[in-house]
Design a protein around this motif. Structure first.
Motif, PDB file in Angstrom:
ATOM      1  N   SER A   1       0.836  -1.208   0.000  1.00 42.43           N
ATOM      2  CA  SER A   1       0.000   0.000   0.000  1.00 42.43           C
ATOM      3  C   SER A   1       0.865   1.250   0.000  1.00 42.43           C
ATOM      4  O   SER A   1       0.556   2.235  -0.672  1.00 42.43           O
ATOM      5  CB  SER A   1      -0.907   0.026   1.222  1.00 42.43           C
ATOM      6  OG  SER A   1      -1.734  -1.107   1.224  1.00 42.43           O
TER       7      SER A   1
ATOM      8  N   GLN B   1      -7.274   0.775  -0.139  1.00 41.75           N
ATOM      9  CA  GLN B   1      -7.511  -0.527   0.495  1.00 41.75           C
ATOM     10  C   GLN B   1      -8.799  -0.516   1.312  1.00 41.75           C
ATOM     11  O   GLN B   1      -9.592  -1.439   1.259  1.00 41.75           O
ATOM     12  CB  GLN B   1      -6.315  -0.862   1.387  1.00 41.75           C
ATOM     13  CG  GLN B   1      -6.386  -2.240   2.002  1.00 41.75           C
ATOM     14  CD  GLN B   1      -5.053  -2.637   2.615  1.00 41.75           C
ATOM     15  OE1 GLN B   1      -4.038  -1.979   2.440  1.00 41.75           O
ATOM     16  NE2 GLN B   1      -5.058  -3.736   3.351  1.00 41.75           N
TER      17      GLN B   1
ATOM     18  N   ASP C   1      -5.889  -1.432  -4.759  1.00 43.19           N
ATOM     19  CA  ASP C   1      -5.342  -1.978  -3.526  1.00 43.19           C
ATOM     20  C   ASP C   1      -6.307  -3.004  -2.955  1.00 43.19           C
ATOM     21  O   ASP C   1      -7.335  -2.649  -2.376  1.00 43.19           O
ATOM     22  CB  ASP C   1      -5.070  -0.848  -2.522  1.00 43.19           C
ATOM     23  CG  ASP C   1      -4.064  -1.262  -1.460  1.00 43.19           C
ATOM     24  OD1 ASP C   1      -3.835  -2.480  -1.321  1.00 43.19           O
ATOM     25  OD2 ASP C   1      -3.514  -0.373  -0.783  1.00 43.19           O
ATOM     26  N   GLU C   2      -5.977  -4.253  -3.146  1.00 46.10           N
ATOM     27  CA  GLU C   2      -6.777  -5.376  -2.650  1.00 46.10           C
ATOM     28  C   GLU C   2      -8.251  -5.233  -3.005  1.00 46.10           C
ATOM     29  O   GLU C   2      -9.100  -5.131  -2.111  1.00 46.10           O
ATOM     30  CB  GLU C   2      -6.602  -5.530  -1.135  1.00 46.10           C
ATOM     31  CG  GLU C   2      -5.120  -5.626  -0.776  1.00 46.10           C
ATOM     32  CD  GLU C   2      -4.880  -6.183   0.607  1.00 46.10           C
ATOM     33  OE1 GLU C   2      -5.822  -6.685   1.228  1.00 46.10           O
ATOM     34  OE2 GLU C   2      -3.720  -6.122   1.051  1.00 46.10           O
TER      35      GLU C   2
HETATM   36 MG   LIG Z   1      -2.039  -2.599   2.247  1.00 47.59          MG
END
Ligand SMILES: [Mg+2]
Ligand SMILES: Nc1ncnc2c1ncn2[C@@H]1O[C@H](COP(=O)(O)OP(=O)(O)OP(=O)(O)O)[C@@H](O)[C@H]1O
Lengths: 257, 288, 344
Positions: free
Chosen positions: A43, A85, A176-177
């Motif tokens: 991140s 995220q 992010d994810e």
């Molecule tokens: Mg992260």
């Protein structure tokens, strides 16, 4: 020339080197996976690329511009978009308004216009609305357009985040994810969305993801981070079978079994 | 008076003032970092602390026991305020709530003091009379005593925070509220402790200021602002930061008006704060 | 326009009509006219404070910009002999300029830090006024700030606007125009960017919004309005004092905040409502002046604890209580009575 070239980027938090001398090159049109155990600095690396954080040292070049010292909005202007995220959304707004706010760069005519044009006029701009609805259709949220975004379930919020990021028509999308907390069906649909924007719009994607199967399915290339450093780079399959990577994950994450 | 004399006196005055600001800043930084609120009535606690001493001395108590009693009363008041007013309620904007509640308190407390004691200035007995010679200059003893008490309070606070369980828990809670909650630290207890200690420190600062200078219902506003500025200067939650910030402000207040116009001195803190924030957004000793 | 829109418009028009009819109604009671004049000036100042809340910051420094506006106006009129109207605009612009100069470091920090910085600014400007004796008269205050003087008004003839009853028209007129501008801004596209920044400033930056830039615009406009209210005040009061307990002390910053919250900070009319109610209460309790701050303080605390949406928000608050009661009755627990839904 590559789309994005990060060379020797570092980020220190106090004594902790969250990102340490990482080189990363992303070519136009690729989908690149960024993987690594928790706290590896994934991140943080995305934050450095989109300008949320400034590098401690190193250089980032995007489309030939040295963006190392650019603020986030200038990087967005050059075509970098970001999905955070956590589900970052404009909390007080409806689904449609979120996408409208995400379209800011396509409606921006300078601060003077922002002072003199009414919000209603922008809201009712047919061209803009069409584009927003198109995006909502892409992520499958057409039937919830006027709901407050905070009332959506987690999976839909995640999809909305992607729509907001896409609204600026980016060249490079940082995810992010995107799949955490999603059920199988939502996961499949998100993967389809990512593939589709890459295919139809030519959007380059840099995606952080823990779900190895998804990374294998999505990306042609992957980069593994561990303790802020680049461990391995190559095809996703090579990466996840690399002994060093397996060791990095062992005991920290069971996903790779 | 020789110029050296002037310098020295200005410096001692500055340091004495600076230490009072440091005491205010320490309390505020504890409250701010542990509770996440802006307690704008902290200056009124300072003022109340001084008036409590005034009242107790008037009742025949000695100055030092009166100061100790006043600190204790203010600590209890702090706990009451935390429980009754400042404890965050769910679904509210915490900062706005705290600002409004504390501004309301400010109004109530100052006007209560005006009603009870009147608008006129009052004074406390001197901490000590006479002066000592330092480098050939006469420095009043009470300033030195005030500095001594402030240093003592700081040292005690430091030991408390670093050596006791409660103190360590408070530090943990200030650094990461959620994380320490998961480790079994009760955030409400930490908030109560922060308010109690903060208010006691403010009472001490108020009493010392009252002994050096004078009492007046509006005396709290300035030290409160100074305390807040010190936090910004030194970095939130940092004790050494508060120390450095306090001394900088104290010296600006003590020295600059003697050699330049007071108008210049009054702009000093703002300029310093802006410069610090431009180059170190988290304060001199704060970290990101 | 929707039905609600029409009702709102009607209410506003009614308000304006009443505002301009007041001097006729209160012919016998010029004192009340001065109260209403001050009320208008204060409403503008509180509205400038509310305007900053649109970027999710609480400015405790609006009084500071009012100080600048007031003293700049006085200096321009008394020292440079500039007429009332240009001086009014110039002094407000000056205040905005100062805000622009400090905006960058101020707006880089957020939340509590911003509030502290603005509080420090207000106090600094007051102290400068206090000590810069040659310019401001210092602690003794500045007396003899001129008003607009005699001016030709079409269809009426020459009017002496220095008389309080006539200055009222100028104050109310200027404040109304200023409020209209602020109202426009909340309807303009820029308000959408402010809202985006307020909701999530990181995301706002990521979608390309120049966060610092748009915050600066907001802050500068608010400072302009605060400066304007200060300048209006200077010509209303004719003398200015930078004392702690005066209009320019810290306590005034505090009062402004209380006015806003009591009225309802989520509503454009909140500042008007809060200022009106609290100033009228203050007038009603004039006989026991010492207790006034206590009453105001208690009201502030009670309102923020029990009516977080303020007086204007009471209907909405009641609806939300009812809903909670219904849900409780239906066996749903753990609902938050003060829960704020996003703004409609
Ligand atoms: Mg992260
Ligand atoms: N703002 C910050 N201040 C201090 N430390 C930070 C900050 N942000 C991240 N870190 C630290 O940097 C390291 C890398 O964090 P990062 O969030 O980049 O990890 P990640 O790879 O994204 O992990 P995850 O898979 O859990 O999201 C961690 O040790 C984290 O604690």
């Amino acid at each position: 020339m590559s789309l994005l070239e990060a060379s020797q980027v570092c980020k220190n938090f106090g004594g902790l080197a969250a990102v340490n001398k990482v080189d990363l090159v992303v070519e136009e049109g690729e989908i690149v996976g960024l993987i690594g155990p928790n706290g590896a600095g994934k991140s943080t690396l995305l934050n450095l690329i989109d300008g949320t954080l400034r590098v401690s040292s190193g250089r980032i070049v995007f489309r030939g511009h040295d963006i190392t010292r650019y603020s986030p909005h200038r990087r967005a202007r050059l075509g970098i978009a970001r999905v955070f995220q956590k589900n970052a959304l404009f909390r007080s707004m409806t689904v449609l308004e979120n996408v409208l706010a995400g379209s800011y760069l396509r409606t921006d005519h300078g601060p003077l216009a922002a002072l003199t044009r009414t919000l209603d006029k922008v809201r009712k701009d047919p061209g803009l609305l069409d584009r927003c609805h198109e995006l909502l259709e892409l992520v499958g949220l057409t039937d919830r357009t006027h709901e407050l975004c905070v009332n959506l379930p987690h999976g839909s919020q995640r999809e909305l985040c992607v729509a907001v990021a896409l609204a600026s028509n980016p060249t490079l999308l940082l995810l992010d994810e995107p799949l955490t907390g999603m059920n199988a069906e939502e996961t499949a649909s998100m993967i389809r969305i990512i593939k589709e924007i890459n295919r139809t719009r030519g959007t380059t994607v840099l995606v952080v993801e823990h779900n190895v199967r998804a990374v294998l399915g999505l990306c042609a290339r992957a980069v593994v981070l561990n303790y802020g450093q680049k461990l391995v780079e190559g095809s996703p399959r090579e990466c996840v079978t690399d002994p060093a990577v397996i060791e990095a994950y062992l005991g920290t994450d069971a996903d790779v079994a | 008076m020789s110029s050296l004399d002037l310098w020295l006196q200005a410096t001692v005055n500055g340091i004495a003032l600076g230490w009072l600001y440091v005491l205010m800043a320490l309390g505020l930084t504890l409250i701010l970092s542990i509770m996440g609120i802006l307690q704008l009535a902290h200056g009124e606690i300072y003022m109340l602390g001084a008036y409590a001493v005034h009242y107790l001395v008037g009742r025949g108590l000695g100055l030092y026991p009166a100061i100790a009693t006043s600190m204790f009363i203010m600590a209890v008041l702090g706990i009451i305020l935390e429980r009754g007013l400042f404890r965050p309620r769910s679904g509210r904007e915490v900062v706005l709530c705290s600002i409004v509640i504390s501004t309301g308190l400010t109004l109530i407390l100052t006007s209560a003091i005006v009603v009870i004691f009147g608008l006129y200035t009052k004074s406390l007995p001197l901490l000590a009379t006479g002066s000592v010679e330092i480098f050939g200059a006469a420095v009043p003893k009470d300033r030195i005593l005030a500095i001594g008490f402030s240093v003592l309070a700081l040292v005690l606070l430091y030991l408390f925070l670093k050596k006791t369980r409660l103190g360590l828990a408070m530090i943990a809670s200030a650094q990461n509220r959620e994380g320490s909650f998961l480790k079994g630290i009760n955030p409400n207890r930490m908030s109560m402790a922060a308010m109690a200690i903060g208010c006691a420190l403010a009472a001490l600062a108020g009493a010392l200021a009252g002994a050096i200078l004078q009492l007046q219902p509006y005396m709290g506003a300035l030290p409160m602002i100074k305390g807040l500025v010190i936090i910004v200067l030194g970095g939130l939650g940092s004790i050494p930061g508060a120390l450095i910030g306090g001394l900088i402000l104290g010296l600006i207040d003590g020295i600059v008006p003697v050699f330049f116009s007071p108008a210049v001195a009054s702009v000093g803190p703002l300029v310093v704060v802006i410069l610090v924030l431009l180059f170190r957004p988290k304060g001199l000793l704060g970290h990101d | 326009m929707t039905k609600r829109g029409w009702t709102k418009l009607l209410l506003w028009v009614g308000l304006v009509v009443i505002a301009f009819a007041l001097p006729t109604i209160l012919r016998r009671d010029p004192y009340w006219l001065t109260v209403f004049c001050l009320l208008a000036i204060n409403t503008l100042l509180v509205s400038s404070l509310r305007s900053v809340t649109l970027i999710n910051e609480i400015s405790l420094g609006q009084v500071g910009f009012a100080v600048i506006g007031a003293y700049a106006h006085a200096a321009l009129m008394m020292k440079a002999h500039i007429p009332f109207w240009p001086s009014l605009i110039l002094s407000s612009l000056f205040s905005a300029l100062i805000a622009l100069a400090v905006a960058y470091p101020f707006l880089k920090v957020k939340g509590i830090y911003f509030s502290i910085l603005t509080l420090l600014t207000a106090e600094t400007f007051r102290l400068v006024a206090y000590y810069w004796t040659s310019m401001t008269g210092g602690s003794l205050g500045l007396t003899g700030v001129p008003g607009p003087g005699k001016q030709q008004v079409p269809f009426v003839g020459e009017v002496n606007f220095d008389r309080p009853a006539n200055y009222y028209y100028i104050a109310v007129g200027v404040v109304l125009v200023a409020l209209l501008i602020l109202y426009w801004l909340e309807r303009a596209y820029i308000s959408f960017q402010w809202r985006a920044i307020r909701d999530d400033n990181l995301l706002a930056g990521a979608v390309g919004i120049n966060v610092i830039g748009y915050k600066t615009i907001n802050f500068v406009i608010a400072a302009f309005m605060a400066g304007l209210s200060g300048a209006l005040f200077a010509s209303y009061q004719h003398n200015l004092s930078p004392d702690t307990t005066s209009r320019f002390g810290v306590s005034m910053s505090i009062y402004l905040l209380v006015y806003m919250v009591v009225g309802g900070k989520d509503y454009f009319v909140g500042p008007l409502m809060g200022t009106t109610v609290l100033m009228l209460i203050a007038e009603a309790t004039r006989s026991s002046q010492q207790y006034q701050p206590m009453i105001t303080g208690a009201i502030a605390i009670l309102v923020i604890l029990f009516l977080p949406m303020g007086l204007v928000g009471i209907p909405k608050q009641v609806r939300s209580w009812r809903r909670v009661k219904r849900l409780r009755a239906a066996g749903v627990d753990g609902v938050n009575p003060a829960g704020k839904e996003g703004k409609a």
